[in-house]
Design a protein around this motif. Sequence first.
Motif, mmCIF file in Angstrom:
data_model
loop_
_atom_site.group_PDB
_atom_site.id
_atom_site.type_symbol
_atom_site.label_atom_id
_atom_site.label_comp_id
_atom_site.label_asym_id
_atom_site.label_seq_id
_atom_site.Cartn_x
_atom_site.Cartn_y
_atom_site.Cartn_z
ATOM 1 N N TYR A 240 -34.382 0.194 11.116
ATOM 2 C CA TYR A 240 -32.964 -0.159 11.023
ATOM 3 C C TYR A 240 -32.774 -1.177 9.894
ATOM 4 O O TYR A 240 -33.715 -1.905 9.553
ATOM 5 N N THR B 33 -31.024 8.345 9.224
ATOM 6 C CA THR B 33 -29.712 8.898 9.566
ATOM 7 C C THR B 33 -28.736 8.694 8.413
ATOM 8 O O THR B 33 -28.013 9.614 8.015
ATOM 9 N N GLN B 34 -28.760 7.480 7.862
ATOM 10 C CA GLN B 34 -27.780 7.154 6.827
ATOM 11 C C GLN B 34 -28.069 7.877 5.524
ATOM 12 O O GLN B 34 -27.156 8.107 4.725
ATOM 13 N N HIS C 110 -31.616 -4.113 9.687
ATOM 14 C CA HIS C 110 -31.916 -5.535 9.875
ATOM 15 C C HIS C 110 -33.409 -5.823 9.738
ATOM 16 O O HIS C 110 -33.809 -6.974 9.677
ATOM 17 N N GLN C 111 -34.211 -4.771 9.693
ATOM 18 C CA GLN C 111 -35.642 -4.990 9.534
ATOM 19 C C GLN C 111 -36.047 -5.088 8.059
ATOM 20 O O GLN C 111 -37.220 -5.213 7.749
ATOM 21 N N MET D 297 -24.273 -5.971 4.223
ATOM 22 C CA MET D 297 -23.103 -5.386 4.869
ATOM 23 C C MET D 297 -22.917 -3.894 4.588
ATOM 24 O O MET D 297 -22.123 -3.256 5.253
ATOM 25 N N LEU E 278 -25.105 -1.302 4.694
ATOM 26 C CA LEU E 278 -25.767 -0.321 5.551
ATOM 27 C C LEU E 278 -25.298 -0.553 6.986
ATOM 28 O O LEU E 278 -25.181 -1.691 7.436
ATOM 29 N N ASN E 279 -25.029 0.535 7.672
ATOM 30 C CA ASN E 279 -24.529 0.417 9.035
ATOM 31 C C ASN E 279 -25.627 -0.140 9.942
ATOM 32 O O ASN E 279 -26.704 0.440 10.042
ATOM 33 N N PRO E 280 -25.376 -1.274 10.600
ATOM 34 C CA PRO E 280 -26.442 -1.955 11.331
ATOM 35 C C PRO E 280 -26.986 -1.168 12.526
ATOM 36 O O PRO E 280 -28.104 -1.427 12.958
ATOM 37 N N VAL E 281 -26.225 -0.236 13.063
ATOM 38 C CA VAL E 281 -26.695 0.443 14.280
ATOM 39 C C VAL E 281 -27.248 1.844 14.010
ATOM 40 O O VAL E 281 -27.574 2.562 14.944
ATOM 41 N N LEU E 282 -27.347 2.226 12.732
ATOM 42 C CA LEU E 282 -27.913 3.544 12.433
ATOM 43 C C LEU E 282 -29.207 3.391 11.644
ATOM 44 O O LEU E 282 -29.318 2.512 10.778
#
Lengths: 325, 329
Positions: free
Chosen positions: B151, B111-112, B153-154, B101, B103-107
């Motif tokens: 990303y 980037t992060q 989720h990988q 939770m 790490l931002n899933p869409v970035l």
Amino acid sequence: MIVYLVRRFGQSLLAVVAMAVLVFMGVYAIGNPVDVLISPEASQADIAAATARLGLDKPLWQQFGIFVINAFQGDLGTSFVYGRPALDIILERLPATFELAMVALFLSVGIGVPLGVWAGMRPESIAGRTIMAGSILGFSLPNFWQGMLLILVFAVLLGWLPAGGRGQTTEFLGMQVSFLTLDGLSHLILPAINLALFKMSLLIRLTRANTREVCLQDYVKFARAKGLSGRRVVLVHILKNIMIPVVTIIGLELGSMLAFAIVTETVFAWPGMGKLLIDSINLLDRPVIVAYLMLTVLIIVMINFMVDVIYSFLDPRIRLSEMKG
Amino acid sequence: MTKLLEIRDLHTHFFTRDGIAKAVDGVSLSLERGQILGLVGESGSGKSVTGFSILGLVDAPGRVVSGQVLFDGTDLIAGGERLLRTLRGKRIAMIFQDPMMTLNPVLRIDTQMIETVRAHEDVSRDEALRRSREALVSVGISSPDERLETYPHQFSGGMRQRVAIAIALLHKPDLIIADEPTTALDVTIQAQILSEVQALCANSGTALIWITHDLAVVSGLADHLAVMYAGRIIEEGPTRDVIAQPMHPYTKGLIESVPRGKKHGALLSQIKGMTPSLLRLPSGCKFRPRCPRATAACEIEPALDVMDQGRRVRCVHPHTENYPEVLAK
């Protein structure tokens, strides 16, 4: 990605075919246009002749067959009333509706999303509550009544803006548009606001609910714990996560704005497709109704297709799972 | 030299519809440079809220009501949001519990990471990228260049937590607050992460507050232990001493409830009862209803008494039998 697009395109095609059947059957089940078109004193022979001329004497399946064959050649029938191809008549009216819908979309997204994020960030604040209260009015008051009230206040009482019509138009990318001239713009503002209000309220509520949900996520807290500015947290970390439902609604609503701007167009005498549909229904001009509905189906299916493509750009997880699938 | 962190009488309350929940109720702690502090307690004991209070990240309806958080001599509570933002991620970093939770899933990872570097230092994107790559390598992530372009989720859970740790290390902070960072991970990954964090902190002289409910995890890691119960610290001291001779009946209960595999089929001892709701705390000692040693004297709240050897305990009837001889053995 290609596999996904092809499969998604196949689904779209299936939707169009299914809708063609439904629309055709539905429209041909109601009323007899010959009764409306021909004078009441006409003889039985005249009625028979008119029926044969319009192709209405054939059985339903044959009529549908002819419609499908013609449709593949780009001919959606000839208007009973105007005696011209139905598609041409509709396409003449399309730019006006398209322009109205686009401006309304721009207003509803440009105002609705920021207000929704604001209200979501500070749900307990006075501003947040006011925005929510306003949005309830926005979608609970009937659209036509909002339109009339806008006319009453801005056109009649204040006299700032015209009450109806399209005003001066200029050519832009091959279309006649209003927004490039001051006169056209002044005619455009009220109907665009009227059409936008409902969608704006919807977007405010949707954005607010999503913002509140995303704000509680650990990654937002983590982003703050990294020392990012509040602006970056909102504009990048939160906004990108709430864009998926927002894009869905924008897609659906754009389709419905294009297809069903009828109320607004009627109230503001805006010469768009919606007004044409109302007129055609009154005259039972079947080819125009069918052509209109088919075009609408096509537009909505296309928009949804585009929305799905945009998703895959917004959410990497969709991209990956679909590529595998 | 001033202490790195000194928390003085911190109160963080949550103002709910049902009343005021005093999640942190007068906590005082201090931490030297490079020291590792284990903050132990059950769910709802206020250990996480203490961590968030340091960085001013307590969510509404919670608020730091009073107290001081002196970081390198500066009061963070008085300094407010502006001061805190310059410290967050820069001098005080945080690692969260659930790597799925945080790490931002869409970035993308790059980037992060880059935004973290650039939030505090005006460096080029390339330089930020170079540092991010370095940080990933330092937490044991191979082929960082590929990893940067993926990303969250990988990644597996353990890998994500490594990324989160790498992000925390980007600015070589003086203090890392780790909020149960290994709880959501497999035991093998847990052990790896633990030893890596320990090594990284030792190398860079970073102090660490390790918040956990798992005494077994923290006893091998921390120099110092503080045990929390119902928003208060009830026992504190050097890890070795606290484990060898827990003075508070609650700490003793916690230690005895850790499986030690002495005898097959032997029942694990447990602390009877449940953690009380913060809205309905008993009067006097908060542990009284569950305590095997409770007497009428416990109806008056005991103070955090200072004992020998740097120990502190909040109990009317502490286990001080044979103390400190036990430690000498």
